[in-house]
Motif scaffolding. Structure first.
Motif, PDB file in Angstrom:
ATOM      1  N   SER A  72     -46.765   6.244 -64.206  1.00 28.37           N
ATOM      2  CA  SER A  72     -46.052   4.957 -64.042  1.00 28.37           C
ATOM      3  C   SER A  72     -44.763   4.955 -64.871  1.00 28.37           C
ATOM      4  O   SER A  72     -43.828   4.251 -64.543  1.00 28.37           O
ATOM      5  CB  SER A  72     -46.952   3.803 -64.501  1.00 28.37           C
ATOM      6  N   THR A  73     -44.691   5.772 -65.937  1.00 29.16           N
ATOM      7  CA  THR A  73     -43.431   5.792 -66.720  1.00 29.16           C
ATOM      8  C   THR A  73     -42.385   6.520 -65.899  1.00 29.16           C
ATOM      9  O   THR A  73     -42.680   7.569 -65.322  1.00 29.16           O
ATOM     10  CB  THR A  73     -43.661   6.573 -68.041  1.00 29.16           C
ATOM     11  N   SER A  74     -41.179   5.930 -65.793  1.00 27.19           N
ATOM     12  CA  SER A  74     -40.177   6.628 -64.935  1.00 27.19           C
ATOM     13  C   SER A  74     -38.908   6.859 -65.748  1.00 27.19           C
ATOM     14  O   SER A  74     -38.647   6.167 -66.733  1.00 27.19           O
ATOM     15  CB  SER A  74     -39.854   5.710 -63.747  1.00 27.19           C
ATOM     16  N   GLU A  75     -38.124   7.842 -65.295  1.00 30.95           N
ATOM     17  CA  GLU A  75     -36.849   8.152 -65.995  1.00 30.95           C
ATOM     18  C   GLU A  75     -35.864   7.033 -65.698  1.00 30.95           C
ATOM     19  O   GLU A  75     -35.864   6.464 -64.611  1.00 30.95           O
ATOM     20  CB  GLU A  75     -36.300   9.481 -65.478  1.00 30.95           C
ATOM     21  N   THR A  76     -35.041   6.738 -66.644  1.00 30.07           N
ATOM     22  CA  THR A  76     -34.123   5.614 -66.431  1.00 30.07           C
ATOM     23  C   THR A  76     -32.972   6.070 -65.528  1.00 30.07           C
ATOM     24  O   THR A  76     -32.474   7.186 -65.663  1.00 30.07           O
ATOM     25  CB  THR A  76     -33.589   5.112 -67.791  1.00 30.07           C
TER      26      THR A  76
END
Lengths: 128, 734, 250
Positions: free
Chosen positions: B178-182
């Motif tokens: 769920s963490t994504s690159e900005t």
């Protein structure tokens, strides 16, 4: 359409019930064999009840009770099993509960109050 | 200091109080005048006075028979202020602190509040923030408390790396966590801020993904988040060990239950021999087996999968062992937190009744049914020990959310022009679970206003009953007339099985056909005027889709029949049968096939144009809406057909853009025809030959709403059909 | 310290502040009254008016139905002045704050339980005050409400023919809420449920208790009729279709 059979309450296994011995089994023995009673008698304290049903539910129709077993276990003064009786579905009576109820206060939401309550709250993307 | 023991206390003198009455101090003490000087009691009194938190310092002295209590009161907070905070304003910070104005100030509480504010900033992704409590002394033992905040800016996750992934690409795994690159344009999401809880959640997502794909040995060795030198952004690195991919070996079921033959439930087992190992199938099977055995009257069932891993041949044999669960009964079900929803609206979703045997899969199913009501932000269901060891109390704690919706919609589509809508809806009316909805929609091609009400448990049965009142106007340019429908409908809907649902409807409509074009066909002109339609209809749906919102697998069948003629001027029987099937080659390569057939026959009377079938628009791309079907030669008006068939084959595929863009391409072929009218058909072009079109297009679920664009080319058509290559629709609601 | 939105921080003599607060309260502007009483306490924390002002601020919040703020103000007062002569009133006002938020029996009874515990606090701590007498009355009403909740759940199961669950709920009413107005109905419902299961002697014993303790109650007449066979064998009476529909909607 699909129908499903459910077991309601505590349906004691006949084999276990047969192990009860009048005059011998104490309250602890009965509880060990059949588990704690489904309910106690309201006004006679030496009577235990084990109530179990097999109920068939089909789609949205009301559930149909296939069979019901009510085991009444009566203890004597010295806490020993005095007598146990068995009721079944046929003994049940059809009753139509009285619709009147005892009133209680407490404020309730009115339709308008709740609907207007929403005006303040925006829900993003709540559409189709 | 006189010896603090022996002799009796004549009286207790309190010194140093300013705001707090002396009697209050005495009320906290455990000694009274007349007691002896007992060091233990005196010590305990000292502690209890100090525990009130009202005093900075407390000391006991003795003068002869007098016990002197010397106190220094803690200052009172005059005002609390926050400085240096831009992102989080004063109200949010004030809500977090325990200290309030006019409350007693203690240093420990100030430090604790500063820590809470720091935690608040961490949760919103600002790890560089600092919070310092400052105290300003004021006369009369009062202080001003100022929290000096240095927020620092948000610490983003700039890159997400994976080490040790051979089978799946980084891009694929980034889609899983769920963490994504900005990325610059993605300003709406906050999934790119660094949040340690989300990383632990990602660890679980990865594990579940790999177990579903057959990697039974998978483990996440480490998740490291390094702060870059500039302290603003993070680099997150997942180090994983995929291990080998396993297949299912022998799958069997065994039972320790008395006189129970396990083969009777073998059909419930989903994993099959030498199919790829899949953990989800195992969990689903455990549920199926628990239900199946429960159905046969075994109240206490415990199903446990026992895997046997053979690492050489990379095969996992699996035995589902069914045994008797512990005999526990439900003593009571307590429902809390429902300050608006009625108790029965929640209790009726329960698959367990008080007194029943406790069964964890039924409890799980009850929880998901309550969740599906959509009235609650969170539904926690857990059980606590009952009054005897073999009884348990089920505690349901719900947190309600607003179930009212106020939606505005705007959009545009080539077939119906600009579109605007406003809707107000309450899904949990008066906490009774009833649904009340008002909608008004205005579009280039017409308008619709309706009120609809639904009671989900009509007569306390699982029957959804309701009514609708509507006013619909249609002014499409492809039709040579305007239609106004006002009316009401009564409906009941119920499930016949897990997948099969039926909705019965009675509909009463008052229809006006007016301002017909002067050069319209004679047949059209006949329809002018008002009429009453009173009809009953049944809709049967067989839903085997994997998800209702964005299906990727499974099929849906619908059968609709409408009998008009219970009074009113319209008598016809209309039947439509439709089916849609989804097949996914891979997660984002999906083949959708759709087919529909329909037929309308007048009952000793001609069918009307309004009720007949028109084809075109989004059902037959490449043709204008209403572009296919019987047409009057003179006026070119579409007259609608009595029979129709229509279908499409559509393949959606990714365009290689990163997943968050949400852009998908598609190629499709639509086909169909509608033919045969009632009344005099001289001078009418009509043919049942199939029309076929091919085309391509794309869909984009943009942050502002779904957008679809299609280019359709009519390959096989009749010369009098009306075609249309480009069609576009964009709709949003906010 | 910058606090632009709050009104100017004006030092005013305590009597003047207190009186303007009192006037605002009398004029019904509860919000202003609460704010002014706070100012009294803020500017003159050690004056004799401060503790009185703290209590009046709580009263103003209470009359403005801001129950949570009133309760926290009252807690502060009780912490600071446990021995004050107004403390009984503070406990009583706090109990009222919970009491007036009691919701109807169909919903969560958390407020009723909080009200009950703080009302009992008042009765226990200050037994011979006028607050205790009123609190005792409200304790009985709150108990009646909790019993009403048990009855609602009992009837829910009774109407769905889950007789065992219903029996246990009605027995809780008789066991823990003997002094409430729901006992007669609970007894009658037990007669109905026992009969439905066919345990005739239990039904008769329960009806006897109902008759003995509540002879004049209509519930006893219902039980009596049910037992003496006037409708001992009723077919499944659906009752008029309309009334059934009406009940399930409203």
């Amino acid at each position: 359409c699909e129908s499903r059979v459910n077991v309601r309450g505590n349906y004691p296994d006949p084999e276990e019930v047969s192990k009860l011995e009048t005059g011998v089994s104490s309250r602890r023995d009965v509880a060990e064999l059949l588990g704690s009673p489904s309910t106690l008698s309201t006004f006679k304290d030496q009577v235990w009840y084990y109530v179990g049903e097999r109920v068939e539910k089909t789609a949205f129709y009301d559930p149909v009770v296939l069979e019901r077993s009510i085991l009444v276990v009566k203890f004597s003064e010295d806490g020993k099993l005095e007598e146990s009786r068995q009721f079944a579905l046929e003994d049940g009576r059809i009753i139509d509960p009285v619709t009147r109820i005892t009133p209680t206060e407490g404020q309730d939401l009115t339709i308008i109050q709740q609907l207007l309550g929403n005006l303040g709250k925006f829900t993003p993307g709540g559409g189709n | 200091q006189a010896l603090m023991s022996g002799g009796t206390i004549d009286n207790i003198v309190v010194e140093g109080t300013q705001r707090i009455e002396p009697e209050s101090v005495r009320s906290y003490m455990e000694v009274n005048p007349g007691d002896t000087f007992d060091p233990v009691l005196l010590n305990r009194s000292l502690k209890s006075i100090f525990a009130t938190g009202l005093f900075a310092d407390v000391s006991l002295k003795r003068q002869g028979g007098d016990l002197i209590v010397v106190v220094v009161e803690n200052p009172i907070i005059n005002r609390i202020a926050f400085e240096g905070n831009q992102r989080l304003d004063d109200e949010i910070l004030a809500a977090e602190t325990s200290l309030r104005e006019r409350v007693v100030f203690t240093r420990t509480k100030a430090q604790a509040d500063a820590q809470k504010l720091l935690e608040l900033y961490r949760r919103s992704g600002r790890f560089a923030a600092t919070v310092e409590p400052k105290v300003i002394q004021l006369p009369q033992n009062r202080v001003d408390l100022v929290f000096e905040v240095v927020e620092g800016d948000r610490s983003y996750v700039t890159t997400v790396n994976f080490i040790g992934n051979r089978e799946f690409s980084d891009g694929k795994l980034q889609g899983v966590v769920s963490t994504s690159e900005t990325v610059f344009w993605n300003f709406l999401t906050d999934s790119d801020t660094y949040d340690p809880d989300r990383l632990t959640f990602d660890r679980e997502l990865l594990r579940r993904f790999y177990l579903k794909e057959g990697y039974a040995d998978f483990e996440v060795q480490s998740v490291i988040a390094e702060l870059t030198s500039s302290r603003e952004s993070f680099v997150v690195t997942f180090t994983i060990n995929e291990g080998e991919r396993y297949k299912f070996g022998v799958v069997d079921v065994e039972s320790a239950l008395k006189d129970f033959d396990p083969t009777t439930v073998e059909d419930q087992i989903l994993p099959e021999e030498n199919e790829w190992y899949n953990a989800d199938l195992i969990d689903k099977t455990v549920d199926n087996l628990t239900d199946a055995v429960g159905d046969l009257g075994y109240a206490f069932v415990d199903v446990r999968p026992v895997p046997e891993k053979d690492t050489e041949s990379k095969v996992i044999d699996l035995v589902f062992s069914i045994s008797e669960g512990s005999k526990v009964y439900v003593e009571r079900i307590d429902i809390e937190g429902n300050s608006r929803t009625l108790d029965k609206v929640i209790r009726r979703e329960f698959r367990l009744v008080e007194g029943d045997a406790f069964n964890s899969s039924k409890l799980r199913r009850s929880r998901s049914r309550i969740q599906r009501l959509g009235f609650f932000q969170s539904v926690n269901v857990n059980n606590e020990p009952g009054s005897t060891p073999d009884r348990t109390v089920i505690k349901v704690d719900v947190e309600e959310q607003s179930t009212g919706e106020l939606t505005f919609g705007a959009g545009f589509s080539s077939s119906s022009g600009p579109l605007g809508s406003i809707g107000i809806r309450e899904r949990n009316l008066l906490g009774k679970g009833q649904d009340l909805r008002f909608n008004v929609a205005l579009a280039g091609s017409g308008s619709e206003a309706d009120i609809s009400f639904t009671e989900p448990y009509f007569l306390d049965k699982e029957i959804a009953a309701g009514f609708d009142i509507f006013r619909i106007t249609r002014e499409e340019d492809s039709l040579a007339f305007d239609e106004k429908k006002t009316g009401a409908a009564l409906r009941i809907g119920y499930d016949l099985s897990e997948e099969l649902r039926q909705v019965l409807r009675y509909r009463f409509e008052h229809i006006e056909i007016e301002n017909i074009d002067s050069d319209a066909a004679a047949l059209v002109k006949e329809q002018e005027g008002t009429s009453i339609k009173s009809a009953i209809s049944s809709t049967l749906t067989y839903d085997k889709l994997d998800s209702r919102i964005s299906p990727t697998d499974g099929y849906l069948l619908t059968l609709e029949n409408e009998l008009a003629g219970l009074g009113g001027d319209v008598q016809h029987l209309k039947v439509t049968l439709g089916g849609t099937n989804y097949y996914s080659f891979t997660e984002d390569l999906i083949l959708k096939t759709r087919a529909e057939v329909g037929n309308i026959i007048g009952l000793d009377e001609d069918t009307r144009i309004v009720d007949r079938f028109f084809l075109g628009g989004d059902k037959l791309r490449g043709f204008k809406s209403g572009g296919v079907g019987p047409r009057d030669q003179g006026s070119d008006d579409a007259l609608g057909g009595k029979h129709f068939y229509n279908g499409s084959v559509e393949l959606t595929f990714p365009l290689g853009l990163p997943e968050e863009f949400g852009v998908k391409g598609r190629v499709f072929s639509d086909f169909g025809a509608t033919w045969n009218i009632d009344g005099n058909d001289s001078g009418v072009d009509d043919s049942s030959n199939p029309r076929v079109s091919f085309g391509t297009g794309l869909t984009w679920s943009s942050p502002f709403g779904p957008l679809a664009m299609d280019l359709g080319f009519a390959a096989l058509k009749e010369d009098y059909d009306e075609t249309e290559i480009f069609s576009f629709s964009f709709g949003t609601s906010f | 310290c910058s606090s632009d939105d709050k009104p100017a921080y004006v030092e005013r003599p305590v009597e003047e502040l207190y009186n303007s607060a009192n006037n605002a309260l009398k004029a019904g502007e509860n919000e202003d009254a609460a704010r002014l009483f706070d100012e009294v306490e803020r500017q003159h924390p050690y004056s004799v008016w401060a503790s009185k002002a703290q209590l009046m601020a709580a009263f103003a919040l209470y009359s403005d139905n801001k129950y949570d703020d009133a309760i926290s103000a009252l807690d502060r007062f009780i912490d600071l002045h446990p021995g004050n002569r107004d403390t009984p009133y503070a406990y009583y006002l706090k109990a009222l704050c919970y009491y007036e938020q009691i919701s109807d029996v169909g919903r969560d009874q958390k407020m009723t339980r909080d009200a009950l515990s703080s009302l009992r606090d008042v009765v226990r701590r200050f037994p011979d005050t006028k607050y205790a007498r009123d609190a005792q009355l409200k304790v009985d009403l709150a108990n009646d409400h909790l019993a009403g909740k048990q009855m609602t759940i009992g009837r829910f199961y009774l109407n769905r023919k889950e007789y065992l669950a219903a029996i246990n709920r009605f027995r809780t009413v008789i066991g823990q809420y003997q002094t409430t107005t729901h006992v007669p109905e609970a007894l009658h419902r037990l007669v109905e449920a026992y009969l439905a299961l066919g345990i005739i002697d239990e039904a008769q014993a329960t009806a006897a208790v109902l008759g003995h303790n509540f002879p004049g109650e209509r519930w006893y007449q219902d039980s009596y009729a049910l037992l003496t066979g006037q409708d001992l064998e009723p077919e499944e009476k659906d009752g008029s279709w309309i009334s059934q529909v009406w009940d399930s909607i409203l």
